[in-house]
Design a protein around this motif. Structure first.
Motif, PDB file in Angstrom:
ATOM      1  N   ALA A  21       0.849  -1.191   0.000  1.00 43.58           N
ATOM      2  CA  ALA A  21       0.000   0.000   0.000  1.00 43.58           C
ATOM      3  C   ALA A  21       0.884   1.240   0.000  1.00 43.58           C
ATOM      4  O   ALA A  21       2.035   1.201   0.415  1.00 43.58           O
ATOM      5  CB  ALA A  21      -0.899  -0.016   1.228  1.00 43.58           C
ATOM      6  N   PHE A  22       0.335   2.347  -0.460  1.00 40.90           N
ATOM      7  CA  PHE A  22       1.072   3.603  -0.453  1.00 40.90           C
ATOM      8  C   PHE A  22       1.291   4.057   0.982  1.00 40.90           C
ATOM      9  O   PHE A  22       0.404   3.960   1.816  1.00 40.90           O
ATOM     10  CB  PHE A  22       0.305   4.670  -1.223  1.00 40.90           C
ATOM     11  N   ASP A  23       2.482   4.563   1.266  1.00 42.13           N
ATOM     12  CA  ASP A  23       2.811   5.062   2.601  1.00 42.13           C
ATOM     13  C   ASP A  23       3.119   6.545   2.476  1.00 42.13           C
ATOM     14  O   ASP A  23       4.228   6.923   2.103  1.00 42.13           O
ATOM     15  CB  ASP A  23       4.004   4.294   3.165  1.00 42.13           C
ATOM     16  N   PHE A  24       2.125   7.378   2.747  1.00 43.64           N
ATOM     17  CA  PHE A  24       2.307   8.814   2.653  1.00 43.64           C
ATOM     18  C   PHE A  24       2.580   9.407   4.027  1.00 43.64           C
ATOM     19  O   PHE A  24       1.998   9.005   5.019  1.00 43.64           O
ATOM     20  CB  PHE A  24       1.056   9.481   2.062  1.00 43.64           C
ATOM     21  N   GLU A  55       5.521  10.445  -0.621  1.00 43.92           N
ATOM     22  CA  GLU A  55       5.281   9.006  -0.557  1.00 43.92           C
ATOM     23  C   GLU A  55       6.587   8.330  -0.190  1.00 43.92           C
ATOM     24  O   GLU A  55       7.603   8.523  -0.875  1.00 43.92           O
ATOM     25  CB  GLU A  55       4.785   8.490  -1.899  1.00 43.92           C
ATOM     26  N   VAL A  56       6.597   7.565   0.888  1.00 52.78           N
ATOM     27  CA  VAL A  56       7.802   6.831   1.291  1.00 52.78           C
ATOM     28  C   VAL A  56       7.925   5.614   0.385  1.00 52.78           C
ATOM     29  O   VAL A  56       7.030   4.776   0.329  1.00 52.78           O
ATOM     30  CB  VAL A  56       7.737   6.421   2.771  1.00 52.78           C
ATOM     31  N   VAL A  57       9.041   5.534  -0.332  1.00 49.20           N
ATOM     32  CA  VAL A  57       9.278   4.447  -1.278  1.00 49.20           C
ATOM     33  C   VAL A  57      10.039   3.309  -0.619  1.00 49.20           C
ATOM     34  O   VAL A  57       9.700   2.137  -0.789  1.00 49.20           O
ATOM     35  CB  VAL A  57      10.045   4.964  -2.518  1.00 49.20           C
ATOM     36  N   ILE A  58      11.080   3.674   0.155  1.00 49.08           N
ATOM     37  CA  ILE A  58      11.902   2.661   0.818  1.00 49.08           C
ATOM     38  C   ILE A  58      12.592   3.285   2.024  1.00 49.08           C
ATOM     39  O   ILE A  58      12.874   4.484   2.036  1.00 49.08           O
ATOM     40  CB  ILE A  58      12.951   2.068  -0.162  1.00 49.08           C
ATOM     41  N   GLY A 146      -1.528  12.602  -2.704  1.00 54.71           N
ATOM     42  CA  GLY A 146      -1.040  12.336  -1.365  1.00 54.71           C
ATOM     43  C   GLY A 146      -1.934  11.407  -0.576  1.00 54.71           C
ATOM     44  O   GLY A 146      -1.794  11.268   0.635  1.00 54.71           O
ATOM     45  N   ILE A 147      -2.863  10.762  -1.249  1.00 56.11           N
ATOM     46  CA  ILE A 147      -3.769   9.841  -0.571  1.00 56.11           C
ATOM     47  C   ILE A 147      -3.658   8.446  -1.171  1.00 56.11           C
ATOM     48  O   ILE A 147      -3.179   8.258  -2.260  1.00 56.11           O
ATOM     49  CB  ILE A 147      -5.240  10.300  -0.634  1.00 56.11           C
TER      50      ILE A 147
END
Length: 147
Positions: A21-24, A55-58, A146-147
């Motif tokens: 999932a996306f981590d914003f 968005e946190v990628v890694i 951002g969501i």
């Protein structure tokens, strides 16, 4: 036997895609420098303003690689980010309504690039947001990033 392996590989691939999932997050209370590498010795790319969503990628130790609204990738120390959520308007003159309805009165127009605080993390077609001047309302989810 090959069919079972292929099926198992497909199930694992679907499971990993569903779990990503996306981590914003948002830039904390002060602007931060974003770097091209996970080090203070890296090249400084630009300064991200307070509240900017990323968005946190890694994660890499105490550093995180983030993606911004434009899709650019950069590094920052994880401690510079806040769990407090915000969004950035992606369309010019996006309407913020008093209610989560197209027919609701417009309380403000937000231009492209404006940062809004995410008031309610429950996202549907509409997102409840607050401008830094205190104006609160609903904006279409498709009008923000951002969501």
């Amino acid at each position: 036997m090959t069919l079972h392996r292929l099926l198992a590989a497909g199930v694992l691939l679907l499971a990993s895609a569903a779990s990503s999932a996306f981590d914003f997050k948002s830039v904390g209370n002060t602007p931060i420098v974003l770097y091209d590498a996970p080090s203070l010795k890296g090249n400084k790319l630009y300064v991200a303003p307070r509240g900017m969503p990323v968005e946190v990628v890694i994660s890499y130790g105490e550093w995180v690689k983030v993606r911004d609204f434009n899709g650019d990738l950069a590094w920052t120390e994880a401690r510079n980010l806040s769990a407090r959520r915000s969004v950035v308007v992606r369309n010019p003159k996006a309407a913020v309504h008093a209610t989560a309805d197209e027919a609701g009165p417009v309380v403000m127009l937000a231009d492209k690039g404006v940062i809004l605080e995410l008031v309610d993390p429950q996202v549907t077609t509409w997102v409840k947001v607050r401008h830094k001047d205190g104006t609160t309302g609903y904006i279409k989810a498709s009008d923000v990033w951002g969501i």
